[in-house]
Design an enzyme around this catalytic site. Structure first.
Site, PDB file in Angstrom:
ATOM      1  N   LYS A 161       1.232  -6.180  -4.643  1.00 13.29           N
ATOM      2  CA  LYS A 161       0.873  -4.822  -5.103  1.00 13.29           C
ATOM      3  C   LYS A 161       1.485  -4.564  -6.465  1.00 13.29           C
ATOM      4  CE  LYS A 161       0.901  -2.138  -0.842  1.00 13.29           C
ATOM      5  NZ  LYS A 161       1.523  -0.999  -0.150  1.00 13.29           N
ATOM      6  N   GLY A 167      -4.729   3.874  -6.115  1.00 14.71           N
ATOM      7  CA  GLY A 167      -6.171   3.702  -5.938  1.00 14.71           C
ATOM      8  C   GLY A 167      -6.575   2.286  -5.562  1.00 14.71           C
ATOM      9  N   ARG A 295       1.913  15.475  -4.679  1.00 16.52           N
ATOM     10  CA  ARG A 295       0.868  16.430  -5.073  1.00 16.52           C
ATOM     11  C   ARG A 295       0.114  16.852  -3.822  1.00 16.52           C
ATOM     12  NH1 ARG A 295      -3.413  12.962  -4.038  1.00 16.52           N
ATOM     13  NH2 ARG A 295      -2.951  10.802  -4.547  1.00 16.52           N
TER      14      ARG A 295
HETATM   15  P1  ADP Z   1      -2.361   2.598  -3.616  1.00 18.83           P
HETATM   16  O1  ADP Z   1      -1.142   3.242  -4.230  1.00 18.83           O
HETATM   17  O2  ADP Z   1      -3.051   1.653  -4.544  1.00 18.83           O
HETATM   18  O3  ADP Z   1      -3.271   3.584  -2.963  1.00 18.83           O
HETATM   19  P2  ADP Z   1      -1.016   1.983  -1.108  1.00 18.83           P
HETATM   20  O4  ADP Z   1       0.284   1.282  -1.104  1.00 18.83           O
HETATM   21  O5  ADP Z   1      -1.005   3.454  -0.854  1.00 18.83           O
HETATM   22  O6  ADP Z   1      -1.779   1.643  -2.476  1.00 18.83           O
HETATM   23  O7  ADP Z   1      -1.986   1.306  -0.059  1.00 18.83           O
HETATM   24  C1  ADP Z   1      -3.357   1.674   0.033  1.00 18.83           C
HETATM   25  C2  ADP Z   1      -3.957   1.102   1.306  1.00 18.83           C
HETATM   26  O8  ADP Z   1      -3.797  -0.327   1.340  1.00 18.83           O
HETATM   27  C3  ADP Z   1      -3.299   1.567   2.601  1.00 18.83           C
HETATM   28  O9  ADP Z   1      -3.858   2.766   3.056  1.00 18.83           O
HETATM   29  C4  ADP Z   1      -3.620   0.428   3.531  1.00 18.83           C
HETATM   30  O10 ADP Z   1      -4.960   0.524   3.934  1.00 18.83           O
HETATM   31  C5  ADP Z   1      -3.536  -0.793   2.647  1.00 18.83           C
HETATM   32  N1  ADP Z   1      -2.187  -1.409   2.692  1.00 18.83           N
HETATM   33  C6  ADP Z   1      -1.136  -1.111   1.916  1.00 18.83           C
HETATM   34  N2  ADP Z   1      -0.064  -1.873   2.207  1.00 18.83           N
HETATM   35  C7  ADP Z   1      -0.443  -2.688   3.199  1.00 18.83           C
HETATM   36  C8  ADP Z   1       0.206  -3.726   3.944  1.00 18.83           C
HETATM   37  N3  ADP Z   1       1.468  -4.082   3.698  1.00 18.83           N
HETATM   38  N4  ADP Z   1      -0.488  -4.371   4.895  1.00 18.83           N
HETATM   39  C9  ADP Z   1      -1.777  -4.046   5.127  1.00 18.83           C
HETATM   40  N5  ADP Z   1      -2.452  -3.092   4.471  1.00 18.83           N
HETATM   41  C10 ADP Z   1      -1.801  -2.407   3.511  1.00 18.83           C
END
Ligand code: ADP
Length: 672
Positions: A161, A167, A295
């Protein structure tokens, strides 16, 4: 000292700007809208007390243009700026600039925003505060060999990530060691382009996770409350499409622990205002902190419906420096709420945004505490390439989850949008999918294709017709007998056949049906495909025979103008066509069609002529019966396609009407 806010500038557009303005109106607070040049006539501009143009359409020149927004705030002497969500809502520099100008930023404290903007800093801080985070690597050393070794330690599959991510951008799943380096390069590349920062973190990839989040609220005096959780597991490409509150089927202990963990996050970062703490839940109901959104969220409405609150009003109250309106004990969770996000996007083209003019926008008619429609658009507005293509949020409340699902099915059925492609049908598919119904939809289920194979090609049209007939039998009994198509059905097949005409996608379906000997027979009466130029083409796939009464599992939702039929995971929409002597018009009421096969006897109007609704345009003869064709709306005739003496097929286009421009006129009148 509390500082009263009496005028707010809303630094946003679309549904959220409209939604904020509504609360301000209720509270007697003046509003100033800002707009880019393409949004001059947008709904949020028309709703606000005053409006200011802040630049050309590109977001970085308008809705992200801090200087222009601050200048507008100064010019209109506002007390505060509400950033909505997206755009500048989580931009700490903008919040700081507001403070420097003596303006209240209706949002999170600058320090909390800065911390949460970095996924690694946020995770390190919260891990230290005792909040469970997904096992992974959040360190500064970004060497690819170090990252590889850390990934091996975590164990495959691993999720890469972007530290600055949002997003779903810059996120890559790596299933094994061989894929790692390529995925890392691609994630870094995406992150650099999207956020100008290619640092990454690594996380254990949780297979089949649910996305749960807790709405928290804090005031400036150290009070923190939660307003329960939301389940946002219905996602595509890591973006939410259906959200609900509370989360169904969650063990009480897990839920309580998660709510408390969210409060711990709020305290740890000395939070104030509205915030959302996001978690993922693994198959063993263990939850892990994902991120905090500093937010108001798109999906805050479901929380409002189960708690009876207005979170924008809460935000304003907290921003004024006053205490939270309710203590934790006084916040109760009642019933179940669901939100569906209606997007202008093309389901047949990987859900890419679909741009164009909204020829027709019709939402469920009666809004109440059980149904809210948040939308920033009106009929004749354009969905442009510049902004998020969300058309509306449909939000429903029911005493139980089942009631809320039924209410959402009805709300989807009562929503008609044309001019752009939408995800309406796929929202219905998700809502009626067994995984969703059983609370086991996981975040990547839709991307993995749980909806695939559910296209109408696999379920022949007569099955949907049979379901409509079963649902509507009695209503049809009267209207069908009285209709002018009845004699054609009788003449073709015999006296006990009944006609039914529906419009489905580009087809006008005219069928006849008969029930005898516990069997439902369906036959094609006249079938046509309406091609672009209005030419009729015969169809041959409409004959069916079923045991009666039907013993299959189907649902028919009837809206004023359409039936939505759901059989298993399959869902199709059929617009009603009337059998009376008002001319058959297409969905946009731009075409006047022959309602049945016959001869055109007389034509009373010429191109360019203005006609009133209900005025007789032509007369045709069919089965020795004369039929007047009337104008479906007041309009100007564009083209006359046939002459007296022509033999017509059902569905042939006789007149084309000019597009209805009255909406555009009234809109401009209202806004100027
Ligand atoms: P962003 O900030 O890009 O929205 P997030 O960290 O909030 O990213 O994650 C967005 C989505 O990705 C989560 O709602 C979930 O569906 C998936 N996700 C995030 N981390 C994991 C993980 N460690 N394992 C599986 N799915 C994940």
């Amino acid at each position: 000292m509390p500082r009263t806010i009496s005028k707010i500038l809303i630094a946003n557009r679309g549904e959220i700007a409209c939604r904020i303005i509504r609360t301000c109106q209720r509270l007697g607070i003046d509003t100033v809208a800002v707009y880019s040049s393409v949004d001059r006539y947008a709904r949020h501009v028309a709703l606000a007390d005053a409006a200011e143009c802040i630049g050309p359409p590109a977001p970085e020149k308008s809705y992200l243009n801090s200087d222009a927004i601050l200048a507008a705030a100064k010019k209109h002497a506002v007390d505060a700026i509400h950033p909505g969500y997206g755009f500048l809502a989580e931009n700490a520099d903008f919040a700081q600039a507001c403070a420097d100008d003596g303006l209240i930023f209706i949002g999170a404290p600058v320090a909390a925003m800065r911390l949460m903007a970095s996924k690694s800093a946020a995770k390190n801080t919260l891990q230290a505060a005792g909040v469970p985070v997904v096992p992974g690597y959040h360190g500064d050393n970004q060497g690819s060999d170090v990252l590889f070794r850390e990934a091996e330690k975590i164990g495959w599959p691993v999720l890469i990530k972007a530290v600055a991510g949002g997003g779903g951008k810059g996120m890559k799943v790596v299933h094994n060691a061989d894929e790692f380096h390529e995925a890392l390069a691609s994630a870094k590349n995406e992150a650099r382009k999207a956020f100008g920062d290619d640092r990454v973190i690594l996380e254990k990839f949780i297979t089949r996770p649910r996305h749960l989040e807790v709405q928290i609220f804090s005031d400036q005096h150290g009070q923190h409350v939660h307003l329960f959780e939301r389940d946002c597991s219905a996602q595509r490409r890591y973006q939410k499409i259906i959200e609900e509150a509370p989360a169904a089927g969650l063990p009480a202990k897990t839920r309580e622990a998660m709510l408390q963990a969210a409060l711990k996050v709020a305290k740890a970062v000395d939070y104030a205002g509205a915030g959302t703490v996001e978690f993922i839940l693994d198959a063993d109901n263990r939850f892990y902190f994902l991120e905090m959104n500093t937010r108001l969220q798109v999906e805050h409405r479901v929380t409002e419906l189960i708690t009876g609150t207005d979170l924008v009003a809460w935000q304003i109250q907290v921003a004024e420096g006053r205490p939270l309106p309710l203590s934790q004990d006084a916040i109760a969770c009642c019933g179940h709420a669901i939100e569906a996000r209606v997007y202008a996007e093309d389901p047949d083209n990987d859900f890419l945004p679909s741009v164009g003019v909204l020829d027709r926008v019709q939402f469920p008619p009666h809004q109440s505490g059980r149904l809210l429609v948040d939308s920033g658009v009106r009929q004749a507005d354009r969905i442009s390439v510049y902004y998020d293509p969300m058309i509306a949020k449909l939000v429903v409340w029911g005493e139980t989850r089942e009631n809320a699902i039924a209410a959402m099915n009805q709300a989807l059925a009562e929503t008609l949008i044309s001019g752009v492609k939408t995800n309406l049908a796929s929202l219905g598919e998700v809502l009626n999918n067994p995984l969703f119904l059983d609370n086991c939809l996981y975040t990547n289920a839709i991307d993995q294709g749980v909806l695939d194979g559910d296209t109408m090609d696999e379920m022949p049209l007569p099955h949907f017709m049979a379901a409509i007939i079963a649902h509507q039998l009695h209503a049809f009994d009267d209207s069908a007998m009285a209709s002018e198509a009845a004699p054609i059905a009788w003449a073709l097949f015999g006296p006990d056949w009944r006609p039914l005409t529906l419009r489905h996608q580009d087809r006008l379906l005219q069928i006849a049906y008969r029930i005898a000997n516990e069997t439902l027979f369906i036959r094609s009466l006249a079938q046509t495909i309406l091609s672009e130029d209005g030419q009729a083409e015969p169809l041959t796939d409409l004959t069916g025979r079923f045991s009666w009464p039907l013993d299959w599992d189907f649902k028919v939702h009837e809206a004023p103008e359409a039936y939505h039929v759901i059989i298993g995971h399959h869902r199709q929409v059929f617009e009603k066509q009337r059998h009376d002597s008002v001319a058959q018009a297409d969905g946009d009421a731009r075409l006047v069609l022959a309602p049945m096969p016959g001869e055109l006897l007389q034509v009373f109007v010429k191109p360019g002529e203005k006609v009133e609704q209900g005025q007789t345009l032509a007369v045709m003869e069919a089965m020795k019966m004369e039929l007047s064709l009337k104008a479906p709306r007041s309009a100007c005739i564009d083209t006359v396609h046939h002459r007296p003496g022509d033999i017509l097929q059902a569905g042939d286009v006789i007149f084309t009407l000019k597009p209805d421009e009255s909406d555009v006129d009234s809109l401009q009148g209202e806004a100027s």
